[in-house]
Design an enzyme around this catalytic site. Structure first.
Site, mmCIF file in Angstrom:
data_model
loop_
_atom_site.group_PDB
_atom_site.id
_atom_site.type_symbol
_atom_site.label_atom_id
_atom_site.label_comp_id
_atom_site.label_asym_id
_atom_site.label_seq_id
_atom_site.Cartn_x
_atom_site.Cartn_y
_atom_site.Cartn_z
ATOM 1 N N GLY A 1 0.701 -1.227 -0.107
ATOM 2 C CA GLY A 1 0.017 -0.019 -0.010
ATOM 3 C C GLY A 1 0.814 1.299 0.152
ATOM 4 O O GLY A 1 0.257 2.551 -0.377
ATOM 5 N N ASP A 2 2.071 1.224 0.445
ATOM 6 C CA ASP A 2 2.821 2.346 0.249
ATOM 7 C C ASP A 2 4.547 1.821 -0.252
ATOM 8 O O ASP A 2 5.415 2.359 0.277
ATOM 9 C CB ASP A 2 3.067 3.116 1.723
ATOM 10 C CG ASP A 2 3.602 4.370 1.537
ATOM 11 O OD1 ASP A 2 3.686 4.952 0.380
ATOM 12 O OD2 ASP A 2 3.894 4.977 2.558
ATOM 13 N N LEU A 3 4.173 1.249 -1.286
ATOM 14 C CA LEU A 3 5.511 0.467 -1.817
ATOM 15 C C LEU A 3 6.484 1.187 -2.724
ATOM 16 O O LEU A 3 6.722 0.786 -3.847
ATOM 17 C CB LEU A 3 5.136 -0.892 -2.488
ATOM 18 C CG LEU A 3 6.201 -1.943 -2.692
ATOM 19 C CD1 LEU A 3 6.554 -2.346 -1.277
ATOM 20 C CD2 LEU A 3 5.456 -3.125 -3.254
ATOM 21 N N ASN B 1 10.754 1.973 1.051
ATOM 22 C CA ASN B 1 10.131 0.994 2.034
ATOM 23 C C ASN B 1 10.643 -0.479 1.477
ATOM 24 O O ASN B 1 9.927 -1.319 2.188
ATOM 25 C CB ASN B 1 8.430 1.242 1.799
ATOM 26 C CG ASN B 1 8.280 2.472 2.760
ATOM 27 O OD1 ASN B 1 8.845 2.911 3.784
ATOM 28 N ND2 ASN B 1 6.744 2.645 2.593
#
Length: 253
Positions: free
Chosen positions: A158-160, A164
């Protein structure tokens, strides 16, 4: 003994959402995640990841593993990790989750684009004319007038973005998720947004392990629109131009 570090969280909401997301992603038995050793009042106790230079082989393994993570699925589009009560977080912003079944297009328009469109417009980071372009994308999504909707929700990080994805001697390790059920192309588009080493090898390996729908590369701007709006809210009008360009490219589909 493995080295540890404490990731401090001033608020329990982001702390609990991150811990739940890491546990849910780990349960997929796909990409490795940074293990949560303890949830404390002042943050998360995590195992330290010792970084190494990424290799092409590690990138290919990451692509295959990411396909397995996505294939683990979710109950619905916008589903939070099962032990998270309520909405999630992306960076310092709340991330809405759904409470019942909905199609991907409606979920993406109502829960991923419009909340951040409103926030960016209200903060003065988007002009009225620019906001209309993004709203036109939402309207086409709600009318089911854009191609490429998935048949089932994937289990997303979701926040790749590249920051990250940590590279260890054992391969890629994911951190700081905004995990939820969504479209697998969303994670892939996020990897491309700020540049990932050996991205072409990651995508090729992913495509060998999972079926990508025809035309997925042309839909990258659609899936980058959400993180670009998030960045516009957080960091100001410098990202607004990128968001509007992504919206215009989407409208050309």
């Amino acid at each position: 003994m493995s080295e540890t570090f404490l990731k401090r969280h001033d608020r329990p909401g982001p702390r609990d959402a991150e811990a739940a997301g890491l546990r849910w992603l780990a349960a997929a038995d796909g990409v490795a995640v940074c293990p949560v050793l303890a949830v404390q009042d002042d943050g998360l106790l995590l195992r330290r990841v010792v970084g190494v230079a990424p290799t092409a082989a590690a990138a290919e393994a990451f692509g295959r593993d990411l396909a397995r993570t996505h294939a683990a699925g979710a109950d619905r589009f916008g589903a939070p990790p099962p032990d998270l009560d309520g909405d999630g977080w992306i960076a310092a912003l709340p991330l809405p989750m759904t409470t019942g079944p909905t199609g991907w297009s409606a979920f993406y328009a109502e829960q991923r684009l419009r909340p951040y469109l409103r926030a960016a417009r209200d903060a003065g980071h988007l002009t009225a004319a620019d906001a209309e372009v993004v709203e036109a994308v939402c309207e086409r999504l709600l009318a089911a007038d854009l191609p490429g909707g998935p048949s089932a929700p994937a289990r997303l990080h979701g926040d790749l973005w590249s920051g990250n994805v940590l590279w260890s001697s054992e391969g890629a390790v994911l951190v700081d998720p905004a995990a939820h059920g969504g479209h697998p192309e969303t994670d892939l588009a996020m990897l491309a947004l700020f540049g990932l080493p050996h991205l072409d090898r990651v995508l090729a390996a992913y495509a060998e392990a999972a079926t990508l729908q025809a035309g997925w590369r042309r839909r990258v701007p659609l899936h980058q629109l959400h993180p670009l709006l998030v960045h516009t809210v957080l960091f100001g009008a410098g990202y607004a131009g990128q968001a509007v360009r992504a919206a215009r490219e989407t409208l050309a589909l």
